[in-house]
Design a protein around this motif. Sequence first.
Motif, PDB file in Angstrom:
ATOM      1  N   THR A 136      -8.383   2.391  -0.854  1.00 39.00           N
ATOM      2  CA  THR A 136      -7.496   1.325  -1.671  1.00 39.00           C
ATOM      3  C   THR A 136      -6.676   0.986  -0.636  1.00 39.00           C
ATOM      4  O   THR A 136      -6.290  -0.532  -0.611  1.00 39.00           O
ATOM      5  N   ALA A 174       0.748  -1.121   0.005  1.00 38.52           N
ATOM      6  CA  ALA A 174      -0.045  -0.029  -0.097  1.00 38.52           C
ATOM      7  C   ALA A 174       0.873   1.201  -0.079  1.00 38.52           C
ATOM      8  O   ALA A 174       2.117   1.419   0.429  1.00 38.52           O
ATOM      9  N   GLN A 193      -6.322  -3.103   0.880  1.00 39.98           N
ATOM     10  CA  GLN A 193      -5.136  -3.952   0.667  1.00 39.98           C
ATOM     11  C   GLN A 193      -4.509  -4.359   1.933  1.00 39.98           C
ATOM     12  O   GLN A 193      -4.252  -5.575   2.036  1.00 39.98           O
TER      13      GLN A 193
END
Length: 450
Positions: free
Chosen positions: A193, A182, A197
Amino acid sequence: MKKRFLLLIVAVLLTMSALTGCSSSTKSDSSAANGTDQTGNAAEGTKSFNMVLRHIHIRDTAKKSLEILQETVKKTESEVPGLTFVLDGVEDAVNRDVKLKAEMAAGTQPPVFSLFGGADTRNYSKAGRLLPLNDILKELNIQDSFFDLREFTVDGQIYGLPESGYIEGFFYNKKLFEQAEAKVPTNWDELVTAMEQLKSKGITPIAMGAGSGDGWVINMLVNSMFVALGGPELQEGFATGATKWTDPAVVETFKRIRMMVDKQYIDPNVLGLKFPQGQANFYTGKAAMLFDGSWAVNAISGESSTVKADTGFFRFPDVGGPGDGYINGGWSNGYGFSATVKDQELTAVKAFINNFYNQENQKRTLVETSQIPAMKGISDLQGANELIKTIGEAQGSAKGAFPAFDSLVQPKIKVTLESTMQQLLGGKIEPEKAAERMQKIQDEANTENK
């Protein structure tokens, strides 16, 4: 352009020499006012007296702050004939929301006490409970030595002094981010996101403890989010009626918080943990992020921490709203003094202020507790924690700062938002209903204040 360590501090370093000259003159003024002779011995016949000093440095992570306070107390006692301070350590929320509130209502507040700026200071000063400090600051020649006294100023009178400053944002574990592949997010989509992750690797994305009396913890994140979505003027309008808790930016904030809970981006046991436990889950490597104030550096860099060498910091990511680029920061927590202090106690108050609010203690606040100083002119930053320097750079790159929402609204709004957000975290209320409840209480509070 990358800015170095604390924009506000850097901006005033050039005034260092002038401020240094001030500190040397205040000590001699203080000893003369204290009624001691040139050797510091108490005058004969002086009556002994005790003064309660209420503070909030009770956690293990606040040991250094407590040491600074204790040393200041000892020095002040040596200067003021007959004085003995009685230190009364109380947890922050209990002091602010229970003990001090009841004492102020009854007029039984301690002579010296931990005070929160903004609405608390306004209300207590209007009730005549707080000692005005303007003349004292002029007498001690430190009236221009503070970064910002706005939250403790009412109608031109200063009623409290901040102990240190803060900014809020995300602390993150660099190793866990690397493990999840990440990247440090700069906008909302990137944050989502990164959280996904991390979760896919079995890592709790955000550590948090907001159970029992710690509902304020989630509101740090809530505050930054609705300001990003709606701009600083959003929270400035709640108490005047210019804006509402049902405005789209607030409702959207509540929806996003609910989404983060539903997807377990926030620790699923958030309501079963107290604030220190949530903090500990980050600094022992059990979670990848912690949304907290700069005061958390002390815990993250402490003896119990396993992540002290692997922690970074970033401010709340952009969301495409008018508040993008702003950061929650200010000088809100400090000390107030009772308006009913007697002559001997007033002498002790002046000596305490003189001994606590000086360059030496402010540097210790930065280097030993990793908190942002309340006073200007700190020049020797040797020994300062690298993480606090990173936090300073985040502050320096921000478009501006905004205070915590609860310094702008009535105290009952703060309490209501805490319980409402705890219900939202527990799935007991929908975002729209939460916003409606908040506005109902805000309307009531605004009517009461008319």
